[in-house]
Design an enzyme around this catalytic site. Structure first.
Site, mmCIF file in Angstrom:
data_model
loop_
_atom_site.group_PDB
_atom_site.id
_atom_site.type_symbol
_atom_site.label_atom_id
_atom_site.label_comp_id
_atom_site.label_asym_id
_atom_site.label_seq_id
_atom_site.Cartn_x
_atom_site.Cartn_y
_atom_site.Cartn_z
ATOM 1 N N CYS A 86 0.811 -1.212 0.000
ATOM 2 C CA CYS A 86 0.000 0.000 0.000
ATOM 3 C C CYS A 86 0.850 1.270 0.000
ATOM 4 O O CYS A 86 1.908 1.317 0.598
ATOM 5 C CB CYS A 86 -0.879 0.039 1.239
ATOM 6 S SG CYS A 86 -1.869 -1.435 1.431
ATOM 7 N N ARG A 122 5.188 0.087 -5.760
ATOM 8 C CA ARG A 122 5.131 -0.721 -4.548
ATOM 9 C C ARG A 122 4.180 -1.900 -4.710
ATOM 10 O O ARG A 122 4.218 -2.845 -3.932
ATOM 11 C CB ARG A 122 4.673 0.139 -3.360
ATOM 12 C CG ARG A 122 5.641 1.264 -3.025
ATOM 13 C CD ARG A 122 4.997 2.260 -2.096
ATOM 14 N NE ARG A 122 4.769 1.729 -0.779
ATOM 15 C CZ ARG A 122 5.596 1.859 0.251
ATOM 16 N NH1 ARG A 122 6.727 2.508 0.092
ATOM 17 N NH2 ARG A 122 5.314 1.362 1.427
ATOM 18 N N TRP A 146 -2.909 -2.754 -1.648
ATOM 19 C CA TRP A 146 -2.483 -4.104 -2.019
ATOM 20 C C TRP A 146 -3.239 -5.030 -1.065
ATOM 21 O O TRP A 146 -3.001 -5.014 0.139
ATOM 22 C CB TRP A 146 -0.972 -4.231 -1.831
ATOM 23 C CG TRP A 146 -0.348 -5.490 -2.358
ATOM 24 C CD1 TRP A 146 0.070 -5.738 -3.637
ATOM 25 C CD2 TRP A 146 -0.039 -6.671 -1.607
ATOM 26 N NE1 TRP A 146 0.619 -6.997 -3.718
ATOM 27 C CE2 TRP A 146 0.565 -7.594 -2.496
ATOM 28 C CE3 TRP A 146 -0.204 -7.050 -0.273
ATOM 29 C CZ2 TRP A 146 0.994 -8.849 -2.097
ATOM 30 C CZ3 TRP A 146 0.221 -8.314 0.128
ATOM 31 C CH2 TRP A 146 0.818 -9.197 -0.780
ATOM 32 N N ASN A 169 -1.550 1.778 5.798
ATOM 33 C CA ASN A 169 -0.610 0.806 5.251
ATOM 34 C C ASN A 169 -0.217 -0.115 6.392
ATOM 35 O O ASN A 169 0.124 0.372 7.468
ATOM 36 C CB ASN A 169 0.615 1.567 4.704
ATOM 37 C CG ASN A 169 1.686 0.643 4.162
ATOM 38 O OD1 ASN A 169 1.454 -0.546 4.009
ATOM 39 N ND2 ASN A 169 2.846 1.198 3.870
ATOM 40 N N GLY A 170 -0.290 -1.431 6.197
ATOM 41 C CA GLY A 170 0.066 -2.366 7.271
ATOM 42 C C GLY A 170 -1.118 -3.229 7.639
ATOM 43 O O GLY A 170 -2.075 -3.352 6.872
ATOM 44 N N GLU A 222 18.901 -16.581 -8.268
ATOM 45 C CA GLU A 222 18.407 -15.223 -8.550
ATOM 46 C C GLU A 222 17.892 -15.130 -9.991
ATOM 47 O O GLU A 222 16.869 -14.489 -10.252
ATOM 48 C CB GLU A 222 19.536 -14.205 -8.286
ATOM 49 C CG GLU A 222 19.279 -12.775 -8.735
ATOM 50 C CD GLU A 222 18.076 -12.098 -8.088
ATOM 51 O OE1 GLU A 222 17.468 -12.661 -7.173
ATOM 52 O OE2 GLU A 222 17.727 -10.991 -8.538
ATOM 53 N N LYS A 275 14.101 -14.062 -11.001
ATOM 54 C CA LYS A 275 13.775 -12.949 -11.908
ATOM 55 C C LYS A 275 12.747 -13.393 -12.941
ATOM 56 O O LYS A 275 11.787 -12.692 -13.218
ATOM 57 C CB LYS A 275 15.024 -12.427 -12.644
ATOM 58 C CG LYS A 275 15.977 -11.581 -11.848
ATOM 59 C CD LYS A 275 15.521 -10.196 -11.537
ATOM 60 C CE LYS A 275 14.699 -10.063 -10.305
ATOM 61 N NZ LYS A 275 15.253 -10.228 -9.009
ATOM 62 N N GLU A 325 9.246 -13.968 -11.350
ATOM 63 C CA GLU A 325 8.602 -12.743 -10.866
ATOM 64 C C GLU A 325 7.900 -11.971 -11.976
ATOM 65 O O GLU A 325 6.803 -11.481 -11.784
ATOM 66 C CB GLU A 325 9.650 -11.808 -10.236
ATOM 67 C CG GLU A 325 10.074 -12.190 -8.850
ATOM 68 C CD GLU A 325 11.116 -11.221 -8.296
ATOM 69 O OE1 GLU A 325 11.000 -10.854 -7.132
ATOM 70 O OE2 GLU A 325 12.055 -10.834 -9.021
ATOM 71 N N HIS A 358 19.966 -35.437 -8.745
ATOM 72 C CA HIS A 358 19.211 -35.973 -7.603
ATOM 73 C C HIS A 358 17.733 -35.601 -7.667
ATOM 74 O O HIS A 358 17.071 -35.515 -6.638
ATOM 75 C CB HIS A 358 19.823 -35.484 -6.292
ATOM 76 C CG HIS A 358 21.225 -35.944 -6.086
ATOM 77 N ND1 HIS A 358 21.558 -37.271 -5.904
ATOM 78 C CD2 HIS A 358 22.406 -35.266 -6.090
ATOM 79 C CE1 HIS A 358 22.870 -37.384 -5.777
ATOM 80 N NE2 HIS A 358 23.415 -36.173 -5.900
ATOM 81 N N LYS A 360 6.739 -4.291 -4.123
ATOM 82 C CA LYS A 360 8.153 -3.932 -4.044
ATOM 83 C C LYS A 360 8.628 -3.951 -2.596
ATOM 84 O O LYS A 360 9.714 -4.405 -2.292
ATOM 85 C CB LYS A 360 8.336 -2.531 -4.652
ATOM 86 C CG LYS A 360 9.752 -1.995 -4.600
ATOM 87 C CD LYS A 360 10.631 -2.747 -5.555
ATOM 88 C CE LYS A 360 12.064 -2.275 -5.563
ATOM 89 N NZ LYS A 360 12.947 -3.302 -6.158
HETATM 90 C C1 G6P Z 1 9.809 -8.200 -2.279
HETATM 91 C C2 G6P Z 1 10.303 -7.689 -3.607
HETATM 92 C C3 G6P Z 1 11.645 -8.331 -3.945
HETATM 93 C C4 G6P Z 1 12.632 -8.096 -2.820
HETATM 94 C C5 G6P Z 1 12.084 -8.584 -1.475
HETATM 95 C C6 G6P Z 1 12.963 -8.139 -0.315
HETATM 96 O O1 G6P Z 1 9.472 -9.534 -2.373
HETATM 97 O O2 G6P Z 1 9.371 -7.969 -4.622
HETATM 98 O O3 G6P Z 1 12.154 -7.751 -5.133
HETATM 99 O O4 G6P Z 1 13.820 -8.756 -3.105
HETATM 100 O O5 G6P Z 1 10.790 -8.020 -1.248
HETATM 101 O O6 G6P Z 1 12.949 -6.750 -0.257
HETATM 102 P P1 G6P Z 1 14.033 -5.858 0.448
HETATM 103 O O7 G6P Z 1 13.558 -4.459 0.264
HETATM 104 O O8 G6P Z 1 14.014 -6.275 1.902
HETATM 105 O O9 G6P Z 1 15.336 -6.122 -0.176
#
Ligand code: G6P
Length: 608
Positions: A2, A27, A74, A100-101, A481, A485, A488, A504, A603
């Site tokens: 949010c 966000r 959100w 927010n929260g 990673e 990517k 996501e 395995h 985000k």
């Molecule tokens: C969310 C984002 C990711 C990020 C993760 C940790 O899941 O979508 O891109 O890596 O949070 O976020 P931070 O701000 O703690 O690195």
């Protein structure tokens, strides 16, 4: 997650709120709304979906007023429907709130309020705040909010507005960020500074449990005891341009291309070439304390977790200190053993991730020294740690983290170098690492120059629904990673594995429909990874290799090869990850996905 924007001043608020919310779109959200104070009444307009839907809805309503609150939601409690979108209002419509929260005890409050005759219109936890404030309201919004706050449990950033008090807004935070922008004759409250920077560079990051009352340019901050406090005015360290896309089609692509500059900024002033070591004063630890570290625990989520995994390999290799990397969400709920001389690093781009914040608090309760590796200056994690290192990567807007990852790995390399030089790394070896680090930005530019070629390769893989990513050693976390990517932003299933682990289990999945992306720098394990690739090939699997090898060995095995420049083995993750970022980006774009706002993701994850 949010986003909150609230304005009081001399200008019409609606445009400022909408533009501010646009800056917070990154966000993640699924509905939006505003509430404007218009004469003696409040006008609330909300819409499901993107901000453009809200703008359309606004054309059917009066939207005048120089004081207002805005929100992007959100969904947590209740589906993403208009009735669950913020702002939420009291029954008489004279008080509205954005939040927010999560209010953890909302169900209890809700049932009590229902017994008192309150009728709820949404499924949200937030609505209880509006009804509580209304219940406590006599003639002063600030005291009604203060009373309501004493009943709330959980994490929140809120802004409350009343039809009775022209120009007045009350903001409060506990667990979720809230930033106050102080303009010439106006104030703006927002969940992060990117919604403020266009209007003023001067901000105050509210502390935990702070409440602020604003009216025009005047503000008054109180602490948990509701005593007036002074908080330092800081300058936002980025400009409005940095939160704009510029000539790039997406923030993610812009940020991938910003990596050379971002890494230079992470390195700036931190390499000591004379002594072949790093200068990290923000750690706030004496040489003696750094020398005495026996164990390191890294806590993080998402991409930051994978950067931490690279850090584990780096620190163990260069400094010989045992490192454990743990998901913050797991760490916070078990009983972690943190003996004396264990240092905890919390890694977080945003500095606001709820699980990482809770985990660092648990580590502090156990008496550990907790250091932060954050990008967002003034964020909660940066402020609650005993010291740390900022990335200085500039704001990262794309939901899929890219430049933060490479800058986190850069900073972890500096930490490994510093700790290593205090142990078994010689000055000559240290200098080699410094020099190689300095070359990284230029080498990333060489990789970025292959963007068009990588897009063409992406085109050939765009129809597959499952991918396997393999890597070993320093590049095993890079494989993880790379897979993250792709998942996501393109919604394609991808799994990362240590290359040798493939036999395995995952090997059972290999066929012509399941391509394998292999990260294989020409290090000591190169031949072994080639054997793994032969195993994939023997089962009809397609292979895309990312390598710095030029000896031709890969040509007969891999279907496609992306080459990166050579560097020291410890620095290979910084280069090999870049083609994986571009590959995921292009596959997502070719599949027609909304790269900067992928479905369901946020985000900055400020809830558990
Ligand atoms: C969310 C984002 C990711 C990020 C993760 C940790 O899941 O979508 O891109 O890596 O949070 O976020 P931070 O701000 O703690 O690195």
């Amino acid at each position: 997650m949010c986003g909150i924007v609230a304005y009081t001043g001399g200008r019409q608020a609606v445009g400022i709120l909408i533009e501010g919310l646009r800056k917070l779109e990154y966000r993640g959200y699924d509905s939006a709304g505003v509430c404007l104070q218009d004469g003696g009444r409040l006008n609330v307009v909300r819409a499901k979906g993107r901000l453009s839907e809200l703008e359309t809805a606004l054309t059917f309503h009066s939207s005048t007023g120089t004081t207002g609150i805005g929100h992007t939601r959100w969904a947590t409690h209740g589906a993403p429907e208009e009735r669950n979108a913020h702002p939420h209002s009291s029954m008489d419509g004279r008080i509205s709130v954005v939040h927010n929260g999560i209010i953890e005890n909302y169900a209890l409050i809700k049932s009590k309020l229902k017994k008192e005759g309150v009728v709820f219109k949404s499924d949200t936890d937030t609505e209880v705040i509006a009804h509580l404030v209304s219940k406590f309201y006599k003639d002063n919004l600030a005291s009604a909010v203060a009373d309501a706050l004493t009943h709330l449990e959980g994490a929140f950033g809120i802004v409350v507005i009343s039809a009775n008090e022209p120009g007045v807004l009350i903001g409060a935070r506990r667990g979720s960020p809230l930033v106050l922008g102080v303009g010439e004759d106006e104030c703006i409250l927002a969940s992060d500074a990117s919604a403020i920077v266009e209007h003023t560079q001067k901000v105050i990051y509210l502390d935990e449990n702070d409440m602020v009352e604003i009216k025009g340019a005047e503000y008054r901050i109180t602490n948990q005891a509701r005593a007036e406090v002074r908080r330092e005015i800081q300058n936002i360290e980025f400009s409005a341009d940095q939160v704009a896309k510029g000539n790039f089609e997406h923030f993610m692509l812009k940020e991938i291309f910003e990596q050379p500059e971002a890494i230079l900024n992470s390195l700036r002033g931190r390499l000591l070439l004379d002594s072949g070591t790093a200068n990290l004063q923000g750690l706030n630890l004496l040489t003696q304390e750094l020398r005495g570290i026996h164990r390191i625990v890294i806590i993080a989520c998402g991409t930051s977790f994978f950067a931490g995994k690279v850090g584990e390999y780096l620190i163990e290799e260069m400094a010989g200190i045992p490192v454990e990397v743990e998901y913050a969400s797991e760490f916070r709920y078990r009983n972690p053993i943190l003996e004396e001389k264990t240092i905890v690093f919390a890694i977080s781009q945003s500095g606001e991730t709820a699980d990482t914040l809770a985990a660092l608090r648990e580590a502090k309760r156990k008496g550990a020294t907790v250091l932060g590796i954050c990008n967002a200056v003034g964020s909660s994690i940066a402020r609650e740690t005993d010291g740390g290192v900022y990335l200085h990567a500039g704001p990262e807007i794309g939901v899929a983290s890219t430049k933060a990852f490479t800058c986190q790995v850069t900073v972890l390399t500096l930490i490994a170098l510093l700790l290593g030089r205090m142990r078994h790394v010689s000055a000559a070896e240290g200098l080699r690492v410094c020099n190689a680090l300095q070359a990284i930005p230029g080498q990333i530019r060489e990789i970025l120059a292959q963007n068009d070629a990588i897009r063409e390769i992406a085109r050939q893989y765009v129809d597959h629904r499952n991918f396997l990513y393999l890597g070993r050693g320093f590049n095993y976390p890079v494989a993880l990673e790379g897979a993250l990517k792709l998942k996501e932003i393109s919604y394609v299933h991808a799994e990362g594995y240590p290359a040798a682990e493939m036999k395995h289990g995952p090997i059972a999945l290999i066929d012509a429909d399941m391509p394998t992306v292999v990260v294989c720098p020409s290090d000591v394990l190169f031949d072994k990874v080639i054997s793994n690739m032969q195993e994939v090939k023997a089962r009809g699997g397609r292979i895309l290799a990312v390598t710095d090898s030029t000896n031709g060995q890969l040509e007969g095995v891999a279907d496609h090869v992306i080459r990166v420049p050579k560097t020291l083995s410890v620095l290979t993750p910084l280069l090999h990850v870049v083609p994986l970022q571009l590959l995921a980006y292009h596959i997502a774009v070719l599949r027609g996905c909304d790269v900067d706002m992928p479905r369901n993701l946020a985000k900055s994850v400020t809830v558990e």
